[in-house]
Write an enzyme that holds these catalytic residues in place. Structure first.
Site, mmCIF file in Angstrom:
data_model
loop_
_atom_site.group_PDB
_atom_site.id
_atom_site.type_symbol
_atom_site.label_atom_id
_atom_site.label_comp_id
_atom_site.label_asym_id
_atom_site.label_seq_id
_atom_site.Cartn_x
_atom_site.Cartn_y
_atom_site.Cartn_z
ATOM 1 N N HIS A 55 0.641 -1.169 -0.146
ATOM 2 C CA HIS A 55 0.273 -0.364 -0.003
ATOM 3 C C HIS A 55 1.584 1.072 -0.299
ATOM 4 O O HIS A 55 1.849 0.919 0.361
ATOM 5 C CB HIS A 55 -1.059 -0.136 1.199
ATOM 6 C CG HIS A 55 -1.845 -0.939 1.491
ATOM 7 N ND1 HIS A 55 -3.111 -1.319 2.850
ATOM 8 C CD2 HIS A 55 -2.183 -2.130 0.352
ATOM 9 C CE1 HIS A 55 -3.499 -2.156 1.945
ATOM 10 N NE2 HIS A 55 -2.895 -2.755 0.979
ATOM 11 N N GLU A 57 0.810 3.951 1.499
ATOM 12 C CA GLU A 57 1.111 4.783 3.134
ATOM 13 C C GLU A 57 1.997 4.309 3.698
ATOM 14 O O GLU A 57 2.672 4.409 4.264
ATOM 15 C CB GLU A 57 -0.624 5.369 3.352
ATOM 16 C CG GLU A 57 -1.899 4.898 2.784
ATOM 17 C CD GLU A 57 -2.801 4.604 2.651
ATOM 18 O OE1 GLU A 57 -2.054 3.418 1.999
ATOM 19 O OE2 GLU A 57 -3.634 4.427 1.896
#
Ligand SMILES: [Zn+2]
Length: 141
Positions: A55, A57
């Site tokens: 991901h 993030e």
């Protein structure tokens, strides 16, 4: 939310659109320093990398923890096209980033998904306190 916040959030959405166009899942994020400079950008590469943790993030949180001094990390803002999931939220907290600004909430994302494939593992514990605590005791002074 400021005009600059919206500008950076639009860039995160642009990264998400680019990820989708290249065959990845539609999520993008960037990290902005205290002076407003973009420090790093990334997008979801779960499919490309065959890595469920890829991901944007989480990748940016790892980058920040590796590259930035804690006081610098605390002054950064992560802009992301969707609210960080639990895995990424934990990494963001551990990396010491100061602020997260997101576009879609997890609830809004859930409404856009046709199926929800989330499963919750069984958490079994605590157990073996004496043995486990002996490994940690005295480490954090
Ligand atoms: Zn995540």
């Amino acid at each position: 939310m400021t005009m600059d916040d919206e500008k950076h959030l639009r860039r995160a959405i642009e990264l998400a659109v680019g990820a989708r166009a290249s065959g990845d899942a539609p999520f993008g994020s960037l990290l902005v320093g205290p002076d407003g400079a973009v420090l790093a950008e990334d997008h979801n590469t779960v499919l490309r990398d065959g890595d469920i943790t890829a991901h944007p993030e989480l990748k940016l949180a790892r980058w920040a923890a590796h590259k930035l001094a804690p006081e610098t990390a605390a002054g950064t803002t992560m802009y992301t096209s969707c609210q960080p999931c639990g895995m990424c939220q934990g990494a963001i907290e551990r990396s010491g980033l100061g602020r997260v600004v997101f576009a879609l909430s997890n609830e809004q994302l859930g409404e856009l998904k046709r199926t929800v494939t989330t499963t919750t593992p069984i958490l079994d514990g605590p157990a073996l306190y004496d043995e486990a605590s002996a490994a940690v005791a005295g480490y954090y002074v």
